[in-house]
Motif scaffolding. Sequence first.
Motif, short mmCIF file in Angstrom:
data_model
loop_
_atom_site.label_atom_id
_atom_site.label_comp_id
_atom_site.label_asym_id
_atom_site.label_seq_id
_atom_site.Cartn_x
_atom_site.Cartn_y
_atom_site.Cartn_z
N THR A 56 0.90 -1.23 -0.10
CA THR A 56 0.03 -0.09 0.09
C THR A 56 0.73 1.06 0.17
O THR A 56 0.39 2.23 -0.61
N GLU A 59 2.47 1.45 -3.46
CA GLU A 59 1.55 2.23 -4.37
C GLU A 59 1.31 3.76 -4.18
O GLU A 59 1.17 4.25 -5.26
N LYS A 60 1.23 3.94 -2.89
CA LYS A 60 0.86 5.50 -2.72
C LYS A 60 2.33 6.38 -3.18
O LYS A 60 2.14 7.48 -3.73
N GLU A 65 -1.63 1.93 -8.93
CA GLU A 65 -2.29 0.61 -8.33
C GLU A 65 -1.36 -0.51 -8.97
O GLU A 65 -1.35 -0.36 -10.18
N ARG A 68 -4.41 -5.83 -8.38
CA ARG A 68 -5.94 -6.14 -8.13
C ARG A 68 -6.10 -7.26 -7.02
O ARG A 68 -5.53 -8.18 -7.13
N ARG A 69 -6.44 -6.59 -5.90
CA ARG A 69 -6.27 -7.59 -4.61
C ARG A 69 -7.78 -8.26 -4.49
O ARG A 69 -8.85 -7.20 -4.34
N THR A 78 -1.48 -5.43 -11.97
CA THR A 78 -2.00 -4.53 -12.95
C THR A 78 -1.05 -4.33 -14.42
O THR A 78 0.22 -4.98 -14.04
N ASP A 80 0.55 -1.65 -14.70
CA ASP A 80 1.53 -0.57 -14.12
C ASP A 80 2.41 -1.61 -13.16
O ASP A 80 3.56 -1.52 -13.11
#
Length: 320
Positions: A56, A59-60, A65, A68-69, A78, A80
């Motif tokens: 997390t 990702e921030k 993102e 996909r969880r 994804t 990215d």
Amino acid sequence: MRNSESVSLVPAEKVPQIPYTLRQIECFLAVAESGSIAKAALALNASDSAVSDAITVLEKALGAELFRRQRSRGATLTSDGLTILPIARRIVTDGAELSASVGRELSAVVGPVRIGVLGTLASVILPRLILVLRESYPGIHLEYRTGDLESMISAADSGEIDLIVTFDIGVPPEYRRVGIAVTEAVLAVSEDHALAGRSRVALSEVADEPMVLLDIVASRTHTLELMSSQGITPRIHYRTPDYELCRALVGRGLGYTLLMRRKVSPETWDGKRLVYLPLDPAPRPVEVLIAWPHRPIPPRVSAVVTCLKTLRGEIVTSME
């Protein structure tokens, strides 16, 4: 009171701030490779929440993102995530090399090593290599692919793989190379072929018969050069890059073929039997090589080369 000398201070070049940690990248790779936060946590000896939080935060930091969880389907990369995957692998590899470059302990030789093995050699080389590495260099993670020489050379030139194991046929002359075994071509025919009971045969004796060609670069090149050197133009009826299909076609009496000598069951997968006959005159010896582009290799890759050298005796025995 004496005046102090004035000192001109030159501002240091600003070092860019990296918004993520190596641990977060390790967590990203573990989840990407396992497809699950729980499995990644187990591999990293961490809690599920620690791995999830690391992803997390990453990702921030990147503003993207990466997964996909879904509870039922785990974590899927994804677009990215797929984009940064090779970059993340390089970051972790470089981190391992940073430690290995100054480390003096066995555990300092760590990180992934990517190796490409010619398909017809994979069963001889890879199982032995995996076991030796597990015992001698547990910090090395071996990633392997099998295929033809052309694709592996392209991958080695682009840095996608570190080493190639192949025959000494078609390897670029500028590549570094270490020999680990020697073999030669033999004639393969079905057990009910007229020549099956012979101790040696000449290629001229099958020149007018249909041929099954193992159609991969190394085998095709060597076979056609060998036959051309004896003034023979083969009557190729079937071509296949599949080693076992080639053997099966020969076992059914659909033609002969030339294969590199090795200890392999005479039985084909569909229950027929082959006979392997030495050639007269004997063809030139063919060497099995470890090869890589002419550039320095890091300690972890050098360790894999060392392990392959220690397997020479076993590999030679398997080729006789």
